[in-house]
Structure formats: C-alpha cells, structure tokens
Design a protein around this motif. Sequence first.
Motif, PDB file in Angstrom:
ATOM      1  N   GLY A 310      39.831  82.845 -33.231  1.00 19.80           N
ATOM      2  CA  GLY A 310      40.139  83.276 -34.587  1.00 19.80           C
ATOM      3  C   GLY A 310      40.359  84.774 -34.722  1.00 19.80           C
ATOM      4  N   PHE A 311      40.042  85.303 -35.901  1.00 16.59           N
ATOM      5  CA  PHE A 311      40.405  86.676 -36.255  1.00 16.59           C
ATOM      6  C   PHE A 311      39.219  87.432 -36.845  1.00 16.59           C
ATOM      7  N   ARG A 312      39.240  88.736 -36.642  1.00 17.65           N
ATOM      8  CA  ARG A 312      38.406  89.621 -37.443  1.00 17.65           C
ATOM      9  C   ARG A 312      39.195  89.939 -38.714  1.00 17.65           C
ATOM     10  N   SER A 313      38.739  90.914 -39.481  1.00 18.09           N
ATOM     11  CA  SER A 313      39.433  91.218 -40.738  1.00 18.09           C
ATOM     12  C   SER A 313      40.821  91.807 -40.510  1.00 18.09           C
ATOM     13  N   THR A 314      40.994  92.573 -39.420  1.00 17.13           N
ATOM     14  CA  THR A 314      42.292  93.228 -39.204  1.00 17.13           C
ATOM     15  C   THR A 314      42.901  92.947 -37.840  1.00 17.13           C
ATOM     16  N   THR A 315      42.155  92.307 -36.927  1.00 15.98           N
ATOM     17  CA  THR A 315      42.669  92.083 -35.576  1.00 15.98           C
ATOM     18  C   THR A 315      42.284  90.694 -35.076  1.00 15.98           C
ATOM     19  N   PRO A 316      43.121  90.100 -34.219  1.00 12.62           N
ATOM     20  CA  PRO A 316      42.730  88.841 -33.584  1.00 12.62           C
ATOM     21  C   PRO A 316      41.724  89.108 -32.467  1.00 12.62           C
ATOM     22  N   ARG A 317      40.800  88.169 -32.250  1.00 11.67           N
ATOM     23  CA  ARG A 317      39.810  88.334 -31.176  1.00 11.67           C
ATOM     24  C   ARG A 317      40.419  88.072 -29.802  1.00 11.67           C
ATOM     25  N   TRP A 318      41.579  87.412 -29.768  1.00  7.02           N
ATOM     26  CA  TRP A 318      42.148  86.940 -28.503  1.00  7.02           C
ATOM     27  C   TRP A 318      43.255  87.842 -27.951  1.00  7.02           C
ATOM     28  N   ALA A 319      43.452  89.016 -28.535  1.00  8.76           N
ATOM     29  CA  ALA A 319      44.516  89.919 -28.077  1.00  8.76           C
ATOM     30  C   ALA A 319      43.996  91.342 -27.991  1.00  8.76           C
ATOM     31  N   LEU A 320      44.608  92.129 -27.117  1.00 10.13           N
ATOM     32  CA  LEU A 320      44.193  93.512 -26.887  1.00 10.13           C
ATOM     33  C   LEU A 320      45.413  94.336 -26.491  1.00 10.13           C
ATOM     34  N   ALA A 321      45.528  95.542 -27.041  1.00 13.18           N
ATOM     35  CA  ALA A 321      46.583  96.486 -26.648  1.00 13.18           C
ATOM     36  C   ALA A 321      45.973  97.527 -25.715  1.00 13.18           C
ATOM     37  N   HIS A 322      46.369  97.494 -24.461  1.00 13.42           N
ATOM     38  CA  HIS A 322      45.895  98.455 -23.464  1.00 13.42           C
ATOM     39  C   HIS A 322      46.892  99.618 -23.449  1.00 13.42           C
ATOM     40  N   LYS A 323      46.525 100.718 -24.107  1.00 14.49           N
ATOM     41  CA  LYS A 323      47.464 101.819 -24.334  1.00 14.49           C
ATOM     42  C   LYS A 323      47.625 102.677 -23.079  1.00 14.49           C
ATOM     43  N   PHE A 324      48.803 103.276 -22.963  1.00 14.36           N
ATOM     44  CA  PHE A 324      49.033 104.286 -21.945  1.00 14.36           C
ATOM     45  C   PHE A 324      48.462 105.613 -22.440  1.00 14.36           C
ATOM     46  N   PRO A 325      48.089 106.523 -21.528  1.00 13.45           N
ATOM     47  CA  PRO A 325      47.658 107.856 -21.982  1.00 13.45           C
ATOM     48  C   PRO A 325      48.758 108.484 -22.832  1.00 13.45           C
ATOM     49  N   ALA A 326      48.410 108.920 -24.017  1.00 10.30           N
ATOM     50  CA  ALA A 326      49.429 109.341 -24.987  1.00 10.30           C
ATOM     51  C   ALA A 326      50.212 110.563 -24.527  1.00 10.30           C
ATOM     52  N   GLU A 327      49.587 111.457 -23.772  1.00  6.55           N
ATOM     53  CA  GLU A 327      50.262 112.694 -23.400  1.00  6.55           C
ATOM     54  C   GLU A 327      50.755 112.683 -21.962  1.00  6.55           C
ATOM     55  N   LEU A 328      50.768 111.516 -21.314  1.00  7.35           N
ATOM     56  CA  LEU A 328      51.191 111.405 -19.917  1.00  7.35           C
ATOM     57  C   LEU A 328      52.220 110.295 -19.771  1.00  7.35           C
ATOM     58  N   ALA A 329      53.151 110.482 -18.849  1.00  9.64           N
ATOM     59  CA  ALA A 329      54.106 109.418 -18.544  1.00  9.64           C
ATOM     60  C   ALA A 329      54.704 109.681 -17.172  1.00  9.64           C
ATOM     61  N   TRP A 330      55.043 108.610 -16.480  1.00 10.15           N
ATOM     62  CA  TRP A 330      55.758 108.720 -15.201  1.00 10.15           C
ATOM     63  C   TRP A 330      57.237 108.482 -15.456  1.00 10.15           C
ATOM     64  N   THR A 331      58.076 109.288 -14.814  1.00  6.62           N
ATOM     65  CA  THR A 331      59.511 109.109 -14.937  1.00  6.62           C
ATOM     66  C   THR A 331      60.197 109.668 -13.696  1.00  6.62           C
ATOM     67  N   ARG A 332      61.498 109.440 -13.613  1.00  5.06           N
ATOM     68  CA  ARG A 332      62.235 109.881 -12.420  1.00  5.06           C
ATOM     69  C   ARG A 332      62.844 111.262 -12.640  1.00  5.06           C
ATOM     70  N   LEU A 333      62.675 112.124 -11.657  1.00  4.22           N
ATOM     71  CA  LEU A 333      63.291 113.446 -11.677  1.00  4.22           C
ATOM     72  C   LEU A 333      64.700 113.290 -11.106  1.00  4.22           C
ATOM     73  N   GLU A 334      65.690 113.404 -11.961  1.00  6.20           N
ATOM     74  CA  GLU A 334      67.061 113.145 -11.527  1.00  6.20           C
ATOM     75  C   GLU A 334      67.664 114.331 -10.790  1.00  6.20           C
ATOM     76  N   ARG A 335      67.365 115.533 -11.240  1.00 10.13           N
ATOM     77  CA  ARG A 335      67.874 116.718 -10.536  1.00 10.13           C
ATOM     78  C   ARG A 335      67.086 117.949 -10.980  1.00 10.13           C
ATOM     79  N   ILE A 336      67.189 118.993 -10.178  1.00  5.17           N
ATOM     80  CA  ILE A 336      66.568 120.281 -10.496  1.00  5.17           C
ATOM     81  C   ILE A 336      67.683 121.275 -10.757  1.00  5.17           C
ATOM     82  N   GLU A 337      67.613 121.941 -11.908  1.00  5.74           N
ATOM     83  CA  GLU A 337      68.600 122.952 -12.260  1.00  5.74           C
ATOM     84  C   GLU A 337      67.910 124.303 -12.399  1.00  5.74           C
ATOM     85  N   ILE A 338      68.669 125.353 -12.135  1.00  4.72           N
ATOM     86  CA  ILE A 338      68.148 126.718 -12.256  1.00  4.72           C
ATOM     87  C   ILE A 338      68.766 127.380 -13.476  1.00  4.72           C
ATOM     88  N   GLN A 339      67.914 127.866 -14.372  1.00  2.27           N
ATOM     89  CA  GLN A 339      68.373 128.623 -15.533  1.00  2.27           C
ATOM     90  C   GLN A 339      68.031 130.091 -15.322  1.00  2.27           C
TER      91      GLN A 339
END
Length: 717
Positions: A310-339
């Motif tokens: 069943g459910f609590r008042s605002t959330t279901p008991r059977w589901a969970l959102a496992h969040k990623f660190p908000a200020e971190l992410a992995w991505t691909r470095l496509e190229r390095i440019e010099i400014q």
Amino acid sequence: MPLPDPAAPLPQDPATAAAEIADLMRVVAAADVDYHTRDAPTLSDAQYDTFKRRLRALEQAFPDLAAPESPTGRVGAMPAEGFGKVRHARPMLSLENAFAAQDVADFVARIRSFLNLAPGAALPFTAEPKIDGLSLSLRYEDGRLVQAATRGDGTTGENVTANARTIAEIPQQLTGAPAVVEVRGEVYMAHDDFARLNASGVDRVFANPRNAAAGSLRQLDPEVTRRRPLRFFAYGWGELSAPLADTQFDAVHRLAGLGFPVNPLTRRVDDLDAMLAAWTDIEQRRATLGYDIDGVVYKLDDLALQARLGFRSTTPRWALAHKFPAELAWTRLERIEIQVGRTGALSPVARLAPVTVGGVVVSNATLHNEDYIAGRDSRGTPIRDGRDIREGDWVQVYRAGDVIPKIADVDLARRPADAVPYVFPARCPDCGSDAIREEGDSVRRCTGGLACPAQAIERLRHFVSRNAFDIEGLGTRQVEAFWDAGWLREPADIFTLARDHADELRASEGWGERSVANLLAAIEGRRTIPLARLIFSLGIRHVGEVAAAVLARHFGNWAAFVAAVDGAAAEPAAQAADDRTRRAALADSPCWAELSSIDGVGPVLVRALVTAFHQPAERAMIDRLVAHLDIQPDSGAVQADSAIAGLTVVFTGTMERMTRAEAKARAEALGAKVAGSVSARTDLVVAGPGAGSKGRKAAELGVRVIDEDEWLAIAKA
C-alpha cells in the motif's frame, strides 16, 4: 532572509524547533511553487532534498509542532491559475528518496519485514531510469484519449489535454486496452532538441531540459506546445478497469504493446546486489542517453505484493528513487581545446557530451593547466593517483553552486584503446607564437603579445592607458569601437588613423568635427614620447612602470636598449630551456649579463624582454610603431638638489609650450613624483587652461598651484 542551516544539530527546546520549522516550511513551500508551478527552480535538487529531510526530522522529533499544511505531507504544488482542474481518480504520489546504498538496503529490509518474508525468499524488483521531466497522467476511455493532467499537488492537477494531443509520442487511440486506463509517465526534452530550442531565439532561454519541458507542456496556447520538441516515456498507471498484467515489468511491456514509448533500460532485478549494479550501470550510461535522468527507480515487481504494501500519505511503500549525487556526473570528454586569454594564458577546456549537473546542462569544463591534464600538481606530485586525462575518456564532472564545472576524475576501465596522452601545445593556437612556461608558473603563456588576436584588445587598452601613451579621447570604449570597425589592430594604427579613417570617424555616431579634431590632435601630440613610457606601453610581461623607468635610465635611448635586448636574444642563454641552464650560460653572454645585472632587473624580466622582441610578428609591430614616434632619450640623471626633488606633482589642463608627456618626463628627471590626481599628499599642481576639477581640488586642500610659465622656470633651472 537567510536560509536555515540544515547541517546544524537538531535543537533541543520546542521554541527553537518551532522557529526553524516555520523557516523550513517557508523555504520548501516556495521551492515547490518555483519548481512545479513556475517551472523556474531556485534551489538545486540536492538543496531541496536536504531542507525537506531536515524538516521531516524536526517534525518527527517534535510531533506536536508538525502543521497540517506542512509540505512534507503533500506532493508538488497547487495547480496554476489559467488551467482547468482535474481531480485524479488515484493520487499521483511522489517517491521516497535514497542517496546511498545503505538506504536501498534498508528499503528492501523494510519490505521483507512488512511482508514477513523468510530470509532467503525471492523478492524481485524492477529498476528503471528516473526521468527528469514533468509527470503526466493520460486517461483513455474505450481506447480514446479523453484527458491529460499534470501531477499538481498529487490530488488535483492541471488539465493540459489540448497540449498533450500535440506530442507525437502520445497515442491518440489505443487498440486492445482496458475500457478505462490512466497511463502515467514523464514528459521530457532531449538534449539535442533542447539545444536547438535555446539556439533558435524564438522563445525564452531555458536553464535545462526539465524546465523547458515543463514550461512547454504548461502553455495556455497549445500551438506553442506544438512547436516545442516534447517526448514521453510511460512507466506506470492510475485507474484501470482491468489489470494490465501480474507484474510491474510485464505491465510496462503491455504499455509498450499499446503504443507507448517505455524506457529500454528498464529491467527486472532479483536482489539487492542486482539493484545496486543496475544503478551503477545506468549511471555510467547517463551521458550517452541524450536526455536527463537523476537517479534509478526501484519498484517491487509483484503487483499483488505492491497492493499488500500500500501507500503512506505521499509515497508508495513499494517504490524508491535512488538518486545520483546532485553535483556529480560521468560523461565523455570529446576533445580538449585551448583558449588564449587576454593576458596570453593558455587555458585548456574540456568539450563534453552534454550532461546535467546541479540543475544545469554542462558541455564544457575547465582542465586548469597542463599539469592537471597530466595527473600531477605544479610541484610534480601525483593527483588522481597519477591518472592523466585524454580525449575520449569518461570523466567525472562536478559543479558546486555556480562555479565553473570541473573534472574530478577519470575512469581508466572505460578508456578507449586508441586514446593517447594529450600533448600540450608549445605554440599559441591563435597566432603561432611560442607559448612558454616560466619556472614556478603553472600556466603556459603566449609570447605573441600585440601580434596575438586573443590579447590584442587588452594590450591596446594598456597601450593607451594613463601611465602609458595617455591619449586624451582614446580610452577603453573607443579602442573597442575602433577594433570592431576594423580600424585598429596594433598601436601603429593609432598614428595612421588621421590618414586612413578620419572621414569614416567623422561620419560615425557620437563623433563630430570638433571631437574628431581633438582626438587627432591628441594623437599627434603623443608622437613624442619619453623612453620609459614607451617601454611600459608595450605591455611586456613583468615590465611595469618601475622596471621601464630603470631600463630607460640605464640605457638612455631606444637604440641602445634594443641593441642590448637583440644582443641577448642572440646569445646562448636566450636559447636555454630553463633558468638553471640559462644561468650556466651567462658567462658567455655579455648582453644577457648586462641586462640581468641592472639593479631592479632580474633573469625573469630579461627573459620576458628577450622573448617578446624575439617573436617576429610582435617585433614587426614594435618596429612599425617606433617609425611613427620621436622617442625622448632619458638623461639617466636625477637632480636631487632641484627645487621639486622629492615632491609630488600633478599636471592638469593644457600645456601650451610643452606636451604633457614632456612635462612629466622633465619633472621625473628633476626628482619629483608625478601623480594623476590631487590629494592631501600632493605638493604642487601645474595648471594650464581648462584645469577644471583638479584645480578646484587643489584650492580646497591648500595645495600650491603654479602656471606653465612658473613651471618652465623650474624645468629649466
């Protein structure tokens, strides 16, 4: 009003707790409105989650202080004005959040305890990406789309049916569906579509794809929504007249069979280890998906067990959102440019596959300098355990607050087989001049100076500054305007302005015959320049006013100064790659030794002089400039016994029989210090016609004021 501190210990007394609860309710409620109603969040996801957890902890510690209207007891925000209201047949709830593996383990343990399952009993879940968009409920009756509603406050949403009908990925008709089915999912915008929307200039510029999707769906004019590239993923349901399947996984696939897009990364996982492995796998794919996700959602797979939990008042008991660190992410470095910066610094920039970090789409990040790329600090100590950064690498990007995104780490396990170490350029990519790195400096710099386009405007600003050529009427604003017009590319162009562009200048907005005449006269008056001012005006690194004066006094004239620098450039020490080798070569380098031995001039400054004059393009520019000038020699002698030796002198107004530059040079030769403004420390003001505010200031302070005749008497003494 300052934000509460969520890291502080929980208060012990009810009065303090009540005050903090009131502050937190205000902050969270305002953030809900900004996010859900205005589509313009003012807090990052991490900040919002932190404040809400703090509020919930306080309410649990002081249950008598929990208010019925607390935002911890509702979902989202009230529907905005302008839309019809829709009351959901089944509430659209939010999800409990997890931020660590232990939180997920606790979630599984709670379910096992609630269901009284044996320790080894199977308990499958599904794992799917948590799309960062806007929740939408689609109601179909007899296969026909009859209503679309946003989440709103979870109970009542906004009627956006007309807008939803414009989204191509939302079916208008279903075949083989139950008589009544509410399909729930997420409206989102792909990265490429988001970039094109912002670049088009047709609509407002959005901060991130989530804001763009929410703002596009919640338009009062459906035609605006139609123009926006919105997409949809289905992941759940509300009211049903008949079940879709027996399990979450099969029900989602039933939705796919009905024509709804479902996320291809959705999978069934058998235990805690598989759940966490799915989280890691999806997080690693995050940058390649082409749309934003901010975590992984776990749902108990067995729908009968979901019903038991069943459910609590605002959330279901059977589901969970496992969040990623908000200020971190992995991505691909496509190229390095010099400014190349305005001071000649070569700055490496990472061009990234776009990824959202801290609520902002990041496609560029600083790489600091060549040492950072190589995996060491400026002292040679390894950083990141010595892991270098290469084009094609998977890198971890972080962004705290509003600072420039940076690269924290690199994943060697995902490094392409053909990736090669990055070779930092030894020549400027903008002008081709040598890019050198001085001992003790972490930055490599272009030596092109005035010949380097990246540095040109900044160097020209310096050239016309008060302590350099000080051309009245030619300041920063005029330099930029003349650059934009194509009239000014190097200092010599200033002295050909009358010949080449006077008519165009007169026709320019803001310029008249008199102002043009005044400017050209001021330029003409600066053709005569003291040697020290000329040396300083060139903007050579390490050569400030004092060093320029020392050099001028030592060599006396431009020819001797240039001969010494050219001689040093031809000697072995000039070719040395580092200071240690250079010092060893000094015994065979008389010109270099002479320069280095001047009091106040060291090897670093000499190297800067030699480097600047040794660059062909910059040397050619200097020679073209000098051809227009009458360079006043420096006598090398200061009259310590003159009437103004040791005094601070200010010149103001027009000098009729001596240029301002000549007057200042003569004052310095007489041992005076020349200042640009009048203060209590000023000893003497030389005032010509039009003295203006400086003359009035001198009178107010009681500073002695003389005219040009009196000054000439002193100057000739």
